[in-house]
Design an enzyme around this catalytic site. Structure first.
Site, short mmCIF file in Angstrom:
data_model
loop_
_atom_site.label_atom_id
_atom_site.label_comp_id
_atom_site.label_asym_id
_atom_site.label_seq_id
_atom_site.Cartn_x
_atom_site.Cartn_y
_atom_site.Cartn_z
N HIS A 11 29.53 -21.13 13.77
CA HIS A 11 29.36 -21.77 15.17
C HIS A 11 30.59 -21.18 15.90
O HIS A 11 31.52 -20.69 15.31
CB HIS A 11 29.45 -23.17 15.20
CG HIS A 11 30.40 -23.88 14.61
ND1 HIS A 11 31.49 -24.00 15.10
CD2 HIS A 11 30.17 -24.75 13.19
CE1 HIS A 11 32.25 -25.04 14.11
NE2 HIS A 11 31.32 -25.40 13.15
N HIS A 124 36.48 -16.77 4.70
CA HIS A 124 36.59 -17.80 5.78
C HIS A 124 38.07 -18.49 5.95
O HIS A 124 38.62 -18.54 7.15
CB HIS A 124 35.41 -18.69 5.77
CG HIS A 124 35.30 -19.60 7.22
ND1 HIS A 124 34.85 -18.87 8.30
CD2 HIS A 124 35.30 -20.78 7.32
CE1 HIS A 124 34.84 -19.81 9.11
NE2 HIS A 124 35.09 -21.00 8.63
N ASP A 149 37.94 -27.93 7.05
CA ASP A 149 36.77 -27.90 7.89
C ASP A 149 35.49 -28.06 6.96
O ASP A 149 35.73 -28.93 6.04
CB ASP A 149 36.76 -26.39 8.25
CG ASP A 149 36.34 -25.32 7.41
OD1 ASP A 149 36.40 -25.88 6.03
OD2 ASP A 149 36.24 -24.00 7.52
N GLU A 184 31.13 -34.88 9.97
CA GLU A 184 29.90 -34.31 10.70
C GLU A 184 28.93 -35.23 10.26
O GLU A 184 27.90 -35.49 11.49
CB GLU A 184 29.89 -33.04 10.21
CG GLU A 184 30.43 -31.70 10.83
CD GLU A 184 29.88 -30.29 10.41
OE1 GLU A 184 28.63 -30.63 10.00
OE2 GLU A 184 30.59 -29.54 10.57
N ASP A 317 36.43 -22.64 14.36
CA ASP A 317 35.81 -21.52 13.68
C ASP A 317 36.16 -20.37 14.68
O ASP A 317 36.30 -19.28 14.32
CB ASP A 317 34.38 -21.39 13.73
CG ASP A 317 34.17 -22.02 12.06
OD1 ASP A 317 35.08 -22.51 11.38
OD2 ASP A 317 32.96 -21.95 11.79
N ALA A 397 41.80 -27.22 28.02
CA ALA A 397 42.26 -26.83 29.02
C ALA A 397 43.94 -27.13 29.06
O ALA A 397 44.31 -28.21 28.99
CB ALA A 397 41.62 -27.76 30.22
#
Length: 550
Positions: A11, A124, A149, A184, A317, A397
């Site tokens: 993703h 990865h 992760d 998750e 990711d 942001a």
């Protein structure tokens, strides 16, 4: 050397360009496609490449595809094993692996002129590790790196140390044990979107008590070799499942608090093992989706053995595009230059911004100081859409694509969450003048990427209630005039008017949409949300000039 990094497998597809060891451009595909996270993390989407962001990276640097020395793809299908063998319930995982094997050909089709033989597979978690260990500010000695992760090819964790730009892996936890997948699963159980809304669970945890911590300590255990084990968890036995958009209760907050606390404990234990195994490295660099958990990061910095903790701002990711490029550049002989900021995406000149305003037929002015103009509106309790410079790489942001507001009004949190269409239990964050940080907050300093929570000093909690969370913390961004002069000017002007060196800062978007990236998107948000001022580069568009009520 010129190396293009690509993340596409799970993703948050993204691209990053590294030239002579320095990152010159990096962007997530969602900012171009306008699809949140770029795609959903299912095997059927593994073929989707960050074509738009990759093309922009090359164009922004004036580099042709055929002049690239390498393309680094942040997944190595040669390391994969059958999902059932790994203990995963994913009958279509073979399709993801097959797509990854064909990535060189897919990339050659997406980037005409690319020789497929120039594509290199990077494991990865090595890509994650490089995004932190090679991009972190120089430590003066070895840098320990911890990656956590959901999953990579066969593992969910990597612990290692960078010495003279080279990674020495020390341990890797094999699947199915995964702290990321644990979080998750909880996210899904609580009715949120997994691989997307984990930060909502972290926010919810602040409202609960870790009443299930004893059970979770039995089910999630650290091993003596620097790894961990996660047993199957009966979530419904602790709190009933929530449908999407369903009501969250105290039992759900308690479950979130329990998992959050256990996650923090495990990360602390893993970091202590790594400290000893690395020979006492003074700096720890973090990456992987779990590293976006700013509550855990803050506890690690406070209670862990390291002098400094640095977190890759694109820790998820998306950051593996950068890490893969840095890793391959190192293999080709380049020394990496540390990241100086996260403003690595698209930007527009003043002339281009003005042309967009004219095209939209919006009434605008060019004040002597856009920072002072924005500060005036904020001091009057207005909301400002702040669009300046190049866009940020990563989910935060940081003063380039931001919504700003007054931190002293207790109602600001509700107003901002209404503007963005967010759940009301979610906090909003402050940006603060760096030189004033210690007067208001306790915790990690500097914090330019908003990846740690900080304790708000008691005497300031009533003065800045909008950014003080229910647990007395705030996720602070420190603003330094040498790196963010315009935002520093805004904060100084706001303090002159209000006595507060703090402004509310949240991402310039609404619920379910990526952050604004282009001037047109900024104008569309301004036109559809109750925002008082659009600060588009040096130009000001006031709501009142459009005939809208303040």
């Amino acid at each position: 050397m010129r190396v293009l990094g690509i993340n596409a497998i799970f993703h948050d597809p993204a691209a990053a360009l590294v030239v002579d060891g320095r990152v010159v451009a990096a962007a997530e595909e969602e900012r171009f496609s306008r699809r949140k996270h770029g795609k959903r993390p299912v095997p059927f989407s593994a073929w989707e490449l960050p074509e738009l962001s990759a093309a922009w990276c090359l164009a922004s640097a004036g580099i042709d595809v055929d002049s690239l020395d390498a393309v680094a793809y942040s997944f190595d299908p040669g390391l994969c094993r059958d999902a059932a063998e790994l203990g995963l319930s994913d009958p279509w995982d073979w399709l993801r692996i097959d797509y990854a094997r064909r990535a060189p050909q897919f990339l050659a089709a997406a980037l005409p002129g690319l020789d497929p033989d120039r594509v290199r597979f990077v494991p990865h978690h090595v890509a994650h590790a490089a995004s932190a260990g090679l991009a972190a500010p120089p430590a003066g000695d070895d840098t320990a790196v911890l990656v956590l992760d959901g999953r990579g090819e066969v593992a969910s964790h990597l612990a290692g140390v960078y010495r003279d730009g080279r990674l020495s892996p020390l341990h890797s936890q094999q699947l199915p044990h995964s702290l990321g997948l644990l979080y998750e699963d909880l996210t899904r159980h609580l009715g949120f979107l997994h691989s997307s809304d984990e930060y909502k669970v972290m926010a919810l945890a602040s409202y609960g008590r870790p009443k299930h911590l004893g059970l979770l300590r039995d089910l999630v255990r650290v091993t003596d070799d620097g790894g961990f084990q996660v047993e199957r968890i009966d979530w419904a036995g602790m709190a009933k499942a929530v449908a999407a958009g369903g009501e969250l209760t105290e039992e759900h907050a308690d479950l979130a608090a329990s998992v959050q606390t256990r996650l923090e404990e495990v990360i602390l234990d893993l970091s202590r093992w790594l400290y000893d195994a690395s020979g006492g490295a003074s700096t720890l660099a973090l990456a992987g989706g779990v590293a976006l958990n700013c509550v855990a990061n803050a506890r690690l910095a406070a209670e862990g053995p390291y002098r400094d903790v640095w977190v890759q701002p694109a820790a998820g990711d998306a950051g593996t595009a950068l890490g893969a490029a840095l890793h391959v550049a190192g293999e080709l002989g380049d020394r990496s230059t540390p990241m100086m900021g996260a403003d690595l995406g698209r930007g527009w000149s003043d002339d281009e911004l003005e042309a967009e305003l004219r095209r939209a037929a919006l009434p605008y002015t060019r004040p002597a100081s856009i920072a002072a103009e924005a500060a005036r509106v904020l001091a009057d309790n207005g909301i400002v859409a702040w669009y300046q410079g190049r866009s940020e790489y990563g989910p935060r942001a940081l003063g380039h694509r931001s919504l700003l507001a007054h931190p002293g009004d207790p109602d600001t949190t509700r107003r901002m969450n209404d503007v963005k269409g967010r759940e009301q239990f979610r906090p909003i964050a402050p940006m603060v003048r760096a030189e004033c940080f210690a007067d208001l907050f306790d915790g990690v300093y500097p914090s330019p990427y908003m990846l740690f929570v900080h304790r708000v000093r008691p005497e300031w909690r009533d003065r800045i209630p909008a950014v003080t969370h229910v647990d007395g913390t705030a996720r602070v961004q420190t603003v330094h005039p040498e790196t963010e002069p315009l935002v520093a000017e805004l904060l100084a002007e706001f303090e002159r008017r209000t006595g507060l060196p703090v402004v509310v800062n949240t991402s310039l978007n609404t619920a379910g949409r990526p952050m604004v990236d282009t001037p047109r998107e900024a104008m569309e948000l301004f036109g559809s949300a109750p925002v008082d001022l659009l600060a588009l580069g040096p130009f000001a568009v006031h709501r009142r000039a459009l005939g809208g009520a303040r």
